[in-house]
Every structure is written in C-alpha cells, then in structure tokens.
Design a protein around this motif. Sequence first.
Motif, PDB file in Angstrom:
ATOM      1  N   ILE A 163      -6.102  13.076  -3.253  1.00  0.00           N
ATOM      2  CA  ILE A 163      -5.175  13.672  -3.595  1.00  0.00           C
ATOM      3  C   ILE A 163      -5.069  14.528  -2.203  1.00  0.00           C
ATOM      4  N   THR A 164      -6.286  15.131  -1.988  1.00  0.00           N
ATOM      5  CA  THR A 164      -6.127  15.870  -0.789  1.00  0.00           C
ATOM      6  C   THR A 164      -5.865  15.238   0.383  1.00  0.00           C
ATOM      7  N   GLY A 165      -6.417  14.169   0.604  1.00  0.00           N
ATOM      8  CA  GLY A 165      -6.127  12.903   1.695  1.00  0.00           C
ATOM      9  C   GLY A 165      -4.645  12.894   1.646  1.00  0.00           C
ATOM     10  N   GLY A 166      -4.021  12.504   0.415  1.00  0.00           N
ATOM     11  CA  GLY A 166      -2.448  12.250   0.184  1.00  0.00           C
ATOM     12  C   GLY A 166      -1.888  13.556   0.832  1.00  0.00           C
ATOM     13  N   LEU A 167      -2.256  14.629   0.628  1.00  0.00           N
ATOM     14  CA  LEU A 167      -1.689  15.929   1.067  1.00  0.00           C
ATOM     15  C   LEU A 167      -1.571  16.037   2.645  1.00  0.00           C
ATOM     16  N   VAL A 168      -2.615  15.756   3.058  1.00  0.00           N
ATOM     17  CA  VAL A 168      -2.643  15.727   4.478  1.00  0.00           C
ATOM     18  C   VAL A 168      -1.944  14.719   5.228  1.00  0.00           C
ATOM     19  N   ASP A 169      -2.008  13.419   4.709  1.00  0.00           N
ATOM     20  CA  ASP A 169      -1.065  12.116   4.927  1.00  0.00           C
ATOM     21  C   ASP A 169       0.535  12.597   4.899  1.00  0.00           C
ATOM     22  N   SER A 170       0.542  13.451   3.887  1.00  0.00           N
ATOM     23  CA  SER A 170       1.875  13.600   3.520  1.00  0.00           C
ATOM     24  C   SER A 170       2.675  14.963   4.270  1.00  0.00           C
ATOM     25  N   ALA A 171       1.789  15.477   5.013  1.00  0.00           N
ATOM     26  CA  ALA A 171       2.053  16.901   5.376  1.00  0.00           C
ATOM     27  C   ALA A 171       3.650  16.690   6.263  1.00  0.00           C
ATOM     28  N   PRO A 172       3.755  15.884   7.023  1.00  0.00           N
ATOM     29  CA  PRO A 172       4.836  15.935   8.051  1.00  0.00           C
ATOM     30  C   PRO A 172       6.057  15.666   6.974  1.00  0.00           C
ATOM     31  N   ALA A 173       6.042  14.783   5.846  1.00  0.00           N
ATOM     32  CA  ALA A 173       7.009  14.656   5.130  1.00  0.00           C
ATOM     33  C   ALA A 173       7.463  15.684   4.201  1.00  0.00           C
ATOM     34  N   ILE A 174       6.449  16.283   3.695  1.00  0.00           N
ATOM     35  CA  ILE A 174       6.445  17.535   2.862  1.00  0.00           C
ATOM     36  C   ILE A 174       7.022  18.761   3.778  1.00  0.00           C
ATOM     37  N   ALA A 175       6.596  18.937   4.995  1.00  0.00           N
ATOM     38  CA  ALA A 175       7.264  19.695   5.808  1.00  0.00           C
ATOM     39  C   ALA A 175       8.627  19.748   6.034  1.00  0.00           C
ATOM     40  N   ALA A 176       9.060  18.275   6.074  1.00  0.00           N
ATOM     41  CA  ALA A 176      10.621  17.988   6.502  1.00  0.00           C
ATOM     42  C   ALA A 176      11.186  18.323   5.200  1.00  0.00           C
ATOM     43  N   ASN A 177      10.630  18.061   3.810  1.00  0.00           N
ATOM     44  CA  ASN A 177      11.582  18.123   2.722  1.00  0.00           C
ATOM     45  C   ASN A 177      11.455  19.303   2.031  1.00  0.00           C
ATOM     46  N   LEU A 178      10.287  20.104   2.096  1.00  0.00           N
ATOM     47  CA  LEU A 178      10.235  21.350   1.311  1.00  0.00           C
ATOM     48  C   LEU A 178      11.195  22.275   1.645  1.00  0.00           C
ATOM     49  N   PRO A 179      11.769  22.531   2.708  1.00  0.00           N
ATOM     50  CA  PRO A 179      12.754  23.417   3.006  1.00  0.00           C
ATOM     51  C   PRO A 179      14.293  23.015   2.331  1.00  0.00           C
ATOM     52  N   GLY A 181      11.982  15.609  -4.054  1.00  0.00           N
ATOM     53  CA  GLY A 181      12.163  14.627  -5.277  1.00  0.00           C
ATOM     54  C   GLY A 181      12.655  13.220  -4.508  1.00  0.00           C
ATOM     55  N   GLY A 182      13.456  13.263  -3.536  1.00  0.00           N
ATOM     56  CA  GLY A 182      13.524  11.840  -2.816  1.00  0.00           C
ATOM     57  C   GLY A 182      12.084  11.260  -2.095  1.00  0.00           C
ATOM     58  N   ILE A 183      11.270  12.074  -1.649  1.00  0.00           N
ATOM     59  CA  ILE A 183      10.033  11.574  -1.065  1.00  0.00           C
ATOM     60  C   ILE A 183       9.332  11.130  -2.161  1.00  0.00           C
ATOM     61  N   MET A 184       9.319  11.828  -3.396  1.00  0.00           N
ATOM     62  CA  MET A 184       8.483  11.411  -4.702  1.00  0.00           C
ATOM     63  C   MET A 184       9.009  10.056  -4.982  1.00  0.00           C
ATOM     64  N   LEU A 185      10.282   9.601  -4.988  1.00  0.00           N
ATOM     65  CA  LEU A 185      10.809   8.467  -5.381  1.00  0.00           C
ATOM     66  C   LEU A 185      10.347   7.314  -4.647  1.00  0.00           C
ATOM     67  N   ALA A 186      10.326   7.627  -3.178  1.00  0.00           N
ATOM     68  CA  ALA A 186       9.851   6.534  -2.141  1.00  0.00           C
ATOM     69  C   ALA A 186       8.316   6.360  -2.181  1.00  0.00           C
ATOM     70  N   ALA A 187       7.505   7.567  -2.671  1.00  0.00           N
ATOM     71  CA  ALA A 187       6.008   7.509  -2.922  1.00  0.00           C
ATOM     72  C   ALA A 187       5.946   6.427  -4.125  1.00  0.00           C
TER      73      ALA A 187
END
Lengths: 343, 557
Positions: free
Chosen positions: B80-96, B241-247
């Motif tokens: 999951i930590t790896g997933g967090l690193v790997d998803s950082a750009p997607a999370i950064a784009a969608n968190l706001p 929620g959108g990137i969750m669905l894609a994931a």
Amino acid sequence: MPSFRLLLAPTALAASALLLASCAAAETTAEGAATETAPAALAVQNRWVNNVQFAGGFVAEASGFYEDEQLTVTSTPGGPGVNVEPLVVQGTADIGLSNPANTAHAVAEGAPLTIVGAVYQTSPSAVISLADDPIEAPADLVGRSVGVTAASTASFTAWLASAGVDAADVEIVPIQGDAAPLVSGQVDAISGLATNQGVALELAGEQPVVLELSDFGRDSMDLTYTVATADLDDPERRSAIVRYLAAEIRGWLSVIDDPQAAVDVVLEGPGADLDLDAVQQLEQATLTNDYIRPSDDVQVLAMPEELVDKTLATLAQDGVDADASLFDGSLVDEAYALIEAGE
Amino acid sequence: MTAVTASREPDANTVRDETVRSVGSERPAPGPASAASRARSAVARLRPVLGAAGLLLIAWQAAAWSGLEAAHILPGPIAITGGLVDSAPAIAANLPLTAGSALVGYAIAAALAVAAACLAAMWAPALTQVVRAAIVLESLPTLALTPIVVIVAPGHTAGSVLAGLSVFFIVLMGTVSGLGAASPLMLEVHRAAGGRAAGAVWSVRLPAALPSIFSSLMIAVPAAVVGTIMSEYLVVGQGLGGIMLAAYEAMDSARVWAIALTSAALTGALFWAIGRIRDLVVPWAASRSTEYRAAAPTSSSPAHRMAVSALTGVVTVVVVLGLWVLAVRGLGLNAFFAKTPSDVWGYLVTSPDARENLAEILAYLAPTLAKALAGLAIGTAAAVLAAWLIVSLPLLERAAMPLVVAFRAVPLLVLTPAIGLLVGSGAATAVALAAILSFFTTLISLVQAARSTPRDVVLLARSANAGAFATQRLVTAPFALPALFGALRITAPGALMAAMSAEWLMTGDGIGFLMIQGGMESRFTTMWSAFVVMAAVSLLVFFAVALAERVVLRRLS
C-alpha cells in the motif's frame, strides 16, 4: 473546411480529384443552409469515467472536428450510478451514451427517446475465465460459479437459457464488475467485456480465456447514442445532432486508424487526472476497434436493418419490450452525406 | 411538546459527541511543566498506541504475505505504501477536487443548518417541526438518491450536494440541542430585562450553543468526505472517488487502499482544523462535561402525550411530503423519473396492482433487514466485549482507543468491493459493513460513558474489594447502559443503511438492489416507493430503540 482525406484513406489520386470537386460543393451547401448550421452547444453524458472507451469524442474534440461543425460539446464522465436516460429526458444532457436495453426500458416506461447511432456494432459481452480452468462453451458453465454484475444478471440468465443451459445449474455470484473475484478464486468465471477485464487480467500476469456471447446466439449493438425524440423533429436541433454524429464518425475513424494517438489524446486530455495505465488503454482501444468496425465494409456508427433486428431479438430474449421505432438510422446516413459534402 | 423532542435529541447527539471529545481531548494538560517534560510525557502517552499500531501493521503484512496479496484480496502495508508512492500524481491531481467539492457542500449546508435552527428557535412549534423533519430526512438512504441528484446537479456539484445533505441534518440537530442548552437563569434575566424571545436566540442561546454547534461540525466532517467520495465513485467519475473506480477496474488493489488512506487523512485534517477553530472560538468547549440522561420525565398524562405526539407526527409527515413536492416542482424535474408522493401512494395503496407492488418491495426488504440485524447484533456484541476489556485494562485503552477513533475516518463504504473480496460473498459484505459500523460507534460511546462514571462510586466499589471486572459489572455497566441505547439510536438505522448500501453497490439482492435496478430499468415509481418504504422502516427502527430505551431505563432508575 479542412480536408478529411487522410482518415478515409482512399487512393491519393482519387482523393485529390474529390477534394477539388467537393470544395466547390461545400461552399454552396454552407451558403444555402445557413440556418441549419447555426452554432450549437451540446452536452454529452458518458456512462463511465473518461477512458479510451469514449476516445471517438475526445479525439473529435482534440482534432477540432466539433469546431468544424460549429459545435461546442461538453462531455461529462459517469460511473456505475449514472442512468443516462433520465439525464436526457430532463435535458441535462442532449446526448447520452448508453445501451439499447436501458434505453428500451426507459421508452417502455414512457420516456420519449430514440437511439441514433451505435459505437459497437457487435457486443463485446463475454464470459471470462482463466487458462488453468477454462470455460470454452456455455455447457462448461454447468456446476460452476460465475460472477455477474447486478446490472447484467437478467441478460446473462436470458443468454444461458438461449444457449441451452439451465440457469439453476449455474451458481451466479453478484460482483462489482472488475476481475478480482476471478483471480482470488471466489468464482470460476466472470461475465464482463472482452475488451476490458481480459486486458486487465493479462496485465496482472494472468491468462484469460474469453468466450464471446455473440458466438453463442446473443448479439446486440452497444454503446449507443440516445437523444430526445423531440429533437429529431426540430430542424435546428436535428442538424446539430447530425453534425455531432459527423464529428464522432471522424473521431472514431481516427481512433481506428491510429489507436496510439487516440490513447495519447485521452491520457493527456480528459483522462489525465485518472492516471490510467497506458498499455492497458492501448490494448483496450485496439481490441475495441474490432467491435466498432468488424469489417472494412462497415460504416462506423451506422445501424443497418439487420443490426436492428439482431438487437431487437436479443432484447426480446431478455424480456424487454421494444420495436424498430426505438432506432433511427437516418441521422448517421445524413452525417455521412455531410462528411462527403465537406471533403 | 417541545420538551419531549428536545429531551430526546441531546442524547442522540451526545453519543456522537464522544468521537469529538475523545479526539479533541488528546492534548497535553496545561501546567507549569517544561516543554521537555511535556514532550517526554507525550512520548510516554504515545508509546502504547505506537506499539498497537506496529503490531497491527505486522499482523496485516503477515496476512497479506500468506497469500491474500498474491490473490489480489488484500495488499499489505508495504504494497500500500508502494501504491501511495505510485498514485501520488493521481492523488495530487484529484485530492483538491474532492476536498473542494466536500468543503463547498459542507460550508453551505452548515451555514444553512445553523440559520434554519436559529430561525426555528424563535417559535417553539416550528422548532419541533424542524427537528422532526430533520430526523426523518436524516434517516433517508441519501446514497440511493445519487442517480437523481446528478440529474439536477451534474459533475462536481453532485459531490457538494451529497456532502451537504449529510452535513445539514447533523449540524441542524447539533445547533437545536445547543440552543436548548442555554441556562434558564440567563434566559430569565434576558426576559426580565425586557428582551424578546427572538433577541434571546442571538444574545443568549446562540453563544450557549457554540460548543454543541462545533461538536456537530466536527462530527459532520467524515459524513461530508464520504458523501463526496461516494458520489464521485458512483456518478461523477472524477476526484478521489473517480480514481478509486479506475483503480478497481485495473485491479490495482494497492492503489484502492492508498486512496482510502488518503481520504482518511483528508477527514482527519479537516477534523483537526475545525477542532483548532473551535479551540479559538470557544476555548471552554472541550472541557464541557458530559451528562447522560434518559428522556426527561414529563408531568402530563400518557393519553395527553400520545395525542400530542400523534398530532405533531401528522404535521411532520405533511411537512416532509410538502418539501418533497416542493423540490420536484421547484427544480422542474421531469415526471418520468421524479415521482411525487401521490405516485408512490398510487403504486403502493390505490392502484389495482398495489398489493403485488408492496409485496415485491417487502420481499426485497426482508433480506436487507436480516443482514442489518445480523450485523447490528454482531457489531454491538463485539463492541460490548471490547469495551469491557478496554475499560478493565487501562493499557489497552491507551493503546487501542486512538486507533479506534482514527479508523472511523476511513471511508468504509468506498471500500465495499474490497471488503467483499475479503469476506467472500455479497451477503457477508452487507453483514460485515453493518457490523463494523455498529462496532466502532458503540465501542466509542461505551468507553466514553465508562470513563465518565463518577470516580467516587468506582473508588467506593474498589474499597469494598471489588476487582476490576466486578467493578465493571456492578458499577460501570449501569452508567454505560444509557450510552448503549444512545449508540443504538444511531447504529440501528445505520446498520440498515450500511446493508442497503452494500446491496446497492454489489450484492444483487435486497432493497438496495431493487432501488438501483429500478433506476437502471427506468422503473422509477418502484425506486421511489422502495425509498419511501426504506425511510419508513428506518424511522420505525429509530423510534423502537427510543421506546426500548425509555422502558429499560425507567425500570433501572
């Protein structure tokens, strides 16, 4: 108007001859039908997130095909909770990307809607299993468990019956849609799309076996364009929809021609924030092309009579009440005429 | 009449307050101690928590490596930590996007709720109605309304609306109970000095209500975040929620959990921020003592009370139905999907097929009730057991409670498909969701109640040589019983909602499934009727718990 010859790829000689002839023709039609080509804004509701499944529209936007038709198109992504039909009935969306069964249900309940085009001319619906325990024919499902989404349970059981399998002999397990329950061993197979879960499985290092329902008596158009029937009687609205379809056709032809470029458009544009897997998207786009244009003589988005009949037969199998008036193929025909005139 | 309602509401809110207080009170005690010694004591206090968290992570990783991770069922903390690193750009784009939608909905709904409560507080009958309407509306399965909400509020607006709907009722109830908590003496002084009732709302009641308002604002944070993410997942297709669905679609389970942790962190951050604002605005709020009480005794005769209840009940039904019609007409919704009370009445009561229609809905309701009840029973029993252990072993309390409170920030509903993979079947998922939600709410309120057991009573029991466990049984339990009922008022309807949501998302049976299927097949009258039946059942459950509470507590007192 920009030339469109590269996409249809006729021989260079014929193309330049056509180009000369059509430039003159285009000017006269543009002058003659000024009211019909009035600028218009259209809202499009997609049924899923912004991925390569809707590449035709995204490419049309990025390549300026909508602009060529004086259209401003706003497309909205969706998800598993989106019902496209009420959005179109309410007018929140002018055009909805749905499927024939959902639209037929809505029409049966009194919604004045019509299907005017189909992205998939044959259905990618499939039963997907893994190579170490493959399901290669409907009969293999007897005594096995299959993961089916809530939305497609009715049509899956109808297909089982039509394929000669007693639904009581198959254990149907409700799933969310992704292939994880198959990998985890929760089910022996899942009902999904040949273009989606199969690719995800391959990329996860599994060996998927795909049984297409269309090979066993069930076929239908899918990813269809639904509009309000009233719009078809209003010359201005109708013209806008025809022009939209023309732009979509050009968009989908571009996707078929160069899936990689289409994936780039999706991943750098509308789908950028989703951080989708580029390899998976390319694989999906490439596989999907065979459903959009099963053979070279097929007109993309068109709904010829035999397709309508096949789709109605499948709907009847599922117990959905519908007739040929659900479909109106004339707009796609007009869109092709518009494209030819514009060349 | 107002007294009856008002006496019930503070209790329901008190339970929720526990979450706020147990987090809010985690701060060093002020005193002359030096910074260094404060830091040392902070470390000492954190040690059990860190130990427990470490053990949990190790057990989790071991389970993942034992085959769950390979089978895509449960990724371990390392993955999951790896997933967090790997998803950082997607999370950064969608968190706001998610934070923005949630905050807009949150702010508007909170402001409206405080304003509505203050206006209503000027006239007692209006207050009763507002409170009752809020109870009804809060027990609605709003998630099932998402496909309708998106029609009038497309895109991110849907996320804001869903967040706002969850926030509005919580803050409204918090404000109403706070306004009612003003000191009678102060009110009397205000009146004697020539002040009017309306003026008292602003100058006396509202300041007195601030602690309660802030508590409800903090409680509303998780609801706002979950509401936004669920709507993004279901209809918006963007944001976390959108990137969750894609994931999910890409079977990237490490990313799914990484996104869930991110939304938990978002919840935690907002919760913390509002807590700090509260400390600035009302520094005395966190030290406010908790008082558990059963329904206030009423002096009027039972027959009179029943008549009054029946009358206000009828008015409430009329008010809620009126709001419904007003929303449909006011927003100009098409009759194809926006059904009215008369459509539902016709479908369930007057049409020739009414009997079959109702039978169909009840047949779908039965498995939902069974799953909810099973989950509620399991979750509550486990919580009672866990509370017993935690209160008896102070070390365990210090180790586990912060984790328990933190866990409540995880958006469980969004993890429904992941939980489905863990427990193996759709029906089990519904039971598990109901159980988990019941467990945490009950555990937190029980532990809080036990903590607030008067110290001298406990010492008395100890001095009579009662052991830790005996003290629990004899002394703390009677004090915790009202808390158990308070929790049940939330968890019983909550379990129903959890079971329904799980069905809606994946199980393929039950009333949740009927609703989503109704939408898919354009059977909108069925969908709305199922919605009404579900809301009615949820209200019945709420009042049944309230009644049971009254009976049991009266026998005890």
